[in-house]
Design a protein around this motif. Structure first.
Motif, mmCIF file in Angstrom:
data_model
loop_
_atom_site.group_PDB
_atom_site.id
_atom_site.type_symbol
_atom_site.label_atom_id
_atom_site.label_comp_id
_atom_site.label_asym_id
_atom_site.label_seq_id
_atom_site.Cartn_x
_atom_site.Cartn_y
_atom_site.Cartn_z
ATOM 1 N N LEU A 1 9.554 49.596 49.338
ATOM 2 C CA LEU A 1 9.688 51.042 49.227
ATOM 3 C C LEU A 1 11.064 51.410 48.670
ATOM 4 O O LEU A 1 12.067 50.802 49.049
ATOM 5 C CB LEU A 1 9.511 51.693 50.600
ATOM 6 C CG LEU A 1 8.083 51.744 51.150
ATOM 7 C CD1 LEU A 1 8.108 52.105 52.630
ATOM 8 C CD2 LEU A 1 7.250 52.761 50.377
ATOM 9 N N PRO A 2 11.110 52.405 47.788
ATOM 10 C CA PRO A 2 12.423 52.863 47.303
ATOM 11 C C PRO A 2 13.156 53.604 48.406
ATOM 12 O O PRO A 2 12.604 53.890 49.471
ATOM 13 C CB PRO A 2 12.052 53.791 46.139
ATOM 14 C CG PRO A 2 10.673 54.277 46.466
ATOM 15 C CD PRO A 2 9.995 53.138 47.183
ATOM 16 N N GLY A 3 14.388 53.970 48.138
ATOM 17 C CA GLY A 3 15.169 54.729 49.106
ATOM 18 C C GLY A 3 14.683 56.158 49.211
ATOM 19 O O GLY A 3 13.696 56.562 48.579
ATOM 20 N N ALA A 4 15.404 56.945 49.995
ATOM 21 C CA ALA A 4 15.002 58.332 50.226
ATOM 22 C C ALA A 4 14.926 59.122 48.927
ATOM 23 O O ALA A 4 13.996 59.912 48.720
ATOM 24 C CB ALA A 4 15.987 58.998 51.190
ATOM 25 N N GLY A 5 15.900 58.899 48.028
ATOM 26 C CA GLY A 5 15.882 59.608 46.752
ATOM 27 C C GLY A 5 14.683 59.231 45.906
ATOM 28 O O GLY A 5 14.035 60.095 45.301
ATOM 29 N N GLY A 6 14.374 57.946 45.861
ATOM 30 C CA GLY A 6 13.230 57.494 45.088
ATOM 31 C C GLY A 6 11.921 58.019 45.635
ATOM 32 O O GLY A 6 11.024 58.408 44.868
ATOM 33 N N LEU A 7 11.799 58.041 46.963
ATOM 34 C CA LEU A 7 10.578 58.574 47.571
ATOM 35 C C LEU A 7 10.437 60.073 47.299
ATOM 36 O O LEU A 7 9.333 60.571 47.065
ATOM 37 C CB LEU A 7 10.590 58.313 49.077
ATOM 38 C CG LEU A 7 10.313 56.874 49.517
ATOM 39 C CD1 LEU A 7 10.560 56.707 51.020
ATOM 40 C CD2 LEU A 7 8.888 56.451 49.163
ATOM 41 N N SER A 8 11.560 60.790 47.311
ATOM 42 C CA SER A 8 11.512 62.223 47.022
ATOM 43 C C SER A 8 11.080 62.482 45.586
ATOM 44 O O SER A 8 10.272 63.390 45.318
ATOM 45 C CB SER A 8 12.872 62.871 47.285
ATOM 46 O OG SER A 8 13.199 62.816 48.654
ATOM 47 N N LEU A 9 11.617 61.694 44.649
ATOM 48 C CA LEU A 9 11.234 61.857 43.239
ATOM 49 C C LEU A 9 9.767 61.509 43.031
ATOM 50 O O LEU A 9 9.042 62.217 42.314
ATOM 51 C CB LEU A 9 12.118 60.978 42.355
ATOM 52 C CG LEU A 9 13.549 61.457 42.136
ATOM 53 C CD1 LEU A 9 14.348 60.423 41.354
ATOM 54 C CD2 LEU A 9 13.555 62.796 41.390
ATOM 55 N N ALA A 10 9.316 60.418 43.639
ATOM 56 C CA ALA A 10 7.914 60.037 43.531
ATOM 57 C C ALA A 10 7.025 61.120 44.133
ATOM 58 O O ALA A 10 5.990 61.488 43.560
ATOM 59 C CB ALA A 10 7.672 58.702 44.224
ATOM 60 N N GLY A 11 7.439 61.653 45.292
ATOM 61 C CA GLY A 11 6.672 62.710 45.930
ATOM 62 C C GLY A 11 6.604 63.965 45.078
ATOM 63 O O GLY A 11 5.551 64.607 44.982
ATOM 64 N N ALA A 12 7.723 64.309 44.420
ATOM 65 C CA ALA A 12 7.733 65.498 43.563
ATOM 66 C C ALA A 12 6.762 65.343 42.395
ATOM 67 O O ALA A 12 6.040 66.287 42.043
ATOM 68 C CB ALA A 12 9.148 65.747 43.047
ATOM 69 N N ALA A 13 6.739 64.159 41.791
ATOM 70 C CA ALA A 13 5.815 63.917 40.681
ATOM 71 C C ALA A 13 4.369 63.982 41.155
ATOM 72 O O ALA A 13 3.507 64.580 40.498
ATOM 73 C CB ALA A 13 6.110 62.557 40.047
ATOM 74 N N ILE A 14 4.085 63.370 42.298
ATOM 75 C CA ILE A 14 2.728 63.394 42.860
ATOM 76 C C ILE A 14 2.317 64.830 43.183
ATOM 77 O O ILE A 14 1.207 65.266 42.871
ATOM 78 C CB ILE A 14 2.658 62.514 44.127
ATOM 79 C CG1 ILE A 14 2.772 61.038 43.739
ATOM 80 C CG2 ILE A 14 1.363 62.760 44.897
ATOM 81 C CD1 ILE A 14 2.980 60.099 44.920
ATOM 82 N N GLY A 15 3.225 65.588 43.811
ATOM 83 C CA GLY A 15 2.913 66.971 44.163
ATOM 84 C C GLY A 15 2.679 67.843 42.949
ATOM 85 O O GLY A 15 1.770 68.679 42.935
ATOM 86 N N LEU A 16 3.492 67.665 41.903
ATOM 87 C CA LEU A 16 3.368 68.471 40.688
ATOM 88 C C LEU A 16 1.999 68.280 40.050
ATOM 89 O O LEU A 16 1.281 69.244 39.763
ATOM 90 C CB LEU A 16 4.470 68.080 39.702
ATOM 91 C CG LEU A 16 4.463 68.819 38.353
ATOM 92 C CD1 LEU A 16 4.959 70.242 38.536
ATOM 93 C CD2 LEU A 16 5.318 68.093 37.329
ATOM 94 N N VAL A 17 1.623 67.019 39.824
ATOM 95 C CA VAL A 17 0.344 66.726 39.170
ATOM 96 C C VAL A 17 -0.827 67.150 40.058
ATOM 97 O O VAL A 17 -1.805 67.734 39.582
ATOM 98 C CB VAL A 17 0.246 65.226 38.824
ATOM 99 C CG1 VAL A 17 -1.121 64.883 38.266
ATOM 100 C CG2 VAL A 17 1.337 64.838 37.825
ATOM 101 N N SER A 18 -0.721 66.876 41.360
ATOM 102 C CA SER A 18 -1.809 67.207 42.279
ATOM 103 C C SER A 18 -2.057 68.707 42.336
ATOM 104 O O SER A 18 -3.204 69.159 42.346
ATOM 105 C CB SER A 18 -1.491 66.681 43.679
ATOM 106 O OG SER A 18 -1.326 65.277 43.671
ATOM 107 N N SER A 19 -0.988 69.492 42.375
ATOM 108 C CA SER A 19 -1.129 70.939 42.425
ATOM 109 C C SER A 19 -1.705 71.485 41.126
ATOM 110 O O SER A 19 -2.570 72.365 41.140
ATOM 111 C CB SER A 19 0.230 71.575 42.705
ATOM 112 O OG SER A 19 0.141 72.984 42.712
ATOM 113 N N MET A 20 -1.274 70.959 40.007
ATOM 114 C CA MET A 20 -1.783 71.418 38.717
ATOM 115 C C MET A 20 -3.286 71.226 38.593
ATOM 116 O O MET A 20 -3.980 72.035 37.975
ATOM 117 C CB MET A 20 -1.088 70.670 37.572
ATOM 118 C CG MET A 20 0.307 71.127 37.258
ATOM 119 S SD MET A 20 1.021 70.129 35.921
ATOM 120 C CE MET A 20 -0.154 70.433 34.577
#
Length: 268
Positions: free
Chosen positions: A140-159
Motif C-alpha cells: 500500500l502507498p502512504g497516506a498521500g498516495g492513498l488520498s490521490l488514488a482515492g481522489a481519482a477513484i471518486g472523480l471517475v465514479s461520480s462522473m
C-alpha cells in the motif's frame, strides 16, 4: 412527476440489486443505461438527461452501500483504518466529479460513460484478479498516495454514477490486499462517493429549468426512491444466488451485454 413510471424504476432496482449482489458490481452500471432509455422515451432534454441518470444512480447507491457495509463489517472483513485513509480522497474527488459531469455536454458524458462501460466489460471478461499468495506482503502507498488514488477513484465514479468497486477493488488487489478485505473496503468507500457526488450534483443542477418536476438538482427523486426500495433487499437475494449459480458464466454474459450497451452509447 409521471408516477406511472414507478414500476419501471422498481424493476431497474430489482435487476441492479440482483446483479450487484450476484456479481459484486455496483448497481450504477445497470441503473444509468436503463434510466437513459426511460428518460429518452419521456422526452427529457438531452442536455440534462445523462447528468440526471448519473446523479440519480448515485442516490440509490447511498441506500445499497449501507447494507453492504453492515454485512461486511459483521463478517469481520472491514479494515476501517484503510477506509478512513481513502475516504477523504474519494469524497473530494466525487464532489468534483459532479461539476466535471455538469460542465460536459449531456451527449458527450453519455459517450464517455459508454466508453467506460466497454472498458469495464472487457476487464470483466478477461479479469486477472486473483488472491495474492498467502505469504505476500501488502504494498500500500502512504497516506498521500492513498488520498490521490482515492481522489481519482471518486472523480471517475461520480462522473459515471457508480459506487467505485470496479476501480477500488483492482487497485487494492494490485496492492496485495486480501480480496475479501478489498471488496469490503470498496463497499465502504461507495458511501462517501455517493454522498459527496450527490451533494455536488444537487448543487450543480439546482434551478435548471430543463429538469423535470420531482428533481432535487440533478437527482430525480421518484426514480431514486423506486430503485432504492427494490435494490436493497434484492442485493441480499443476489448474494445468495452467487453461491448457487456459476458466477463466472453470469459475469461473462453480463459483460457481453454491457459491451453492446456501452458501444452503442459510445458511438452515439
Amino acid at each position: 412527476m409521471q408516477i406511472e413510471y414507478l414500476p419501471l424504476y422498481v424493476l431497474i432496482g430489482v435487476l441492479s440489486g440482483l446483479l450487484g449482489g450476484a456479481l459484486g458490481l455496483g448497481g450504477g452500471i445497470v441503473v444509468v443505461p436503463a434510466l437513459l432509455l426511460i428518460f429518452h422515451l419521456r422526452g427529457i432534454e438531452i442536455e440534462v438527461m445523462t447528468q440526471l441518470a448519473v446523479a440519480t444512480s448515485l442516490a440509490t447507491i447511498i441506500v445499497t452501500s449501507i447494507g453492504a457495509v453492515r454485512a461486511h463489517h459483521q463478517r469481520g472483513n472491514m479494515r476501517w483504518p484503510l477506509v478512513w485513509q481513502l475516504a477523504i480522497g474519494v469524497s473530494l474527488g466525487a464532489f468534483a466529479g459532479a461539476f466535471v459531469a455538469d460542465w460536459l455536454s449531456g451527449p458527450r458524458l453519455a459517450r464517455l460513460f459508454g466508453a467506460f462501460a466497454v472498458l469495464l466489460s472487457l476487464q470483466m471478461m478477461f479479469s486477472s484478479l486473483r488472491a495474492p499468495p498467502p505469504d505476500a506482503s501488502e504494498r500500500l502507498p502512504g497516506a498521500g498516495g492513498l488520498s490521490l488514488a482515492g481522489a481519482a477513484i471518486g472523480l471517475v465514479s461520480s462522473m459515471f454514477g457508480i459506487g467505485g468497486g470496479s476501480l477500488t477493488v483492482p487497485f487494492l488487489n494490485a496492492c496485495r490486499v486480501r480480496m475479501q478485505q478489498a471488496v469490503a473496503v470498496s463497499s465502504a468507500c461507495g458511501l462517501p462517493i455517493a454522498l459527496a457526488g450527490c451533494l455536488g450534483f444537487v448543487i450543480a443542477g439546482w434551478g435548471d429549468p430543463a429538469l423535470p418536476a420531482g428533481s432535487l438538482g440533478y437527482v430525480y427523486l421518484p426514480a431514486a426512491v423506486g430503485i432504492g426500495i427494490a435494490s436493497y433487499p434484492m442485493a441480499r437475494v443476489g448474494a445468495g444466488l452467487a453461491h448457487r449459480l456459476p458466477a463466472s458464466t453470469l459475469k461473462r454474459i453480463f459483460a457481453a451485454l454491457l459491451f453492446i450497451i456501452g458501444l452503442r452509447l459510445a458511438l452515439g
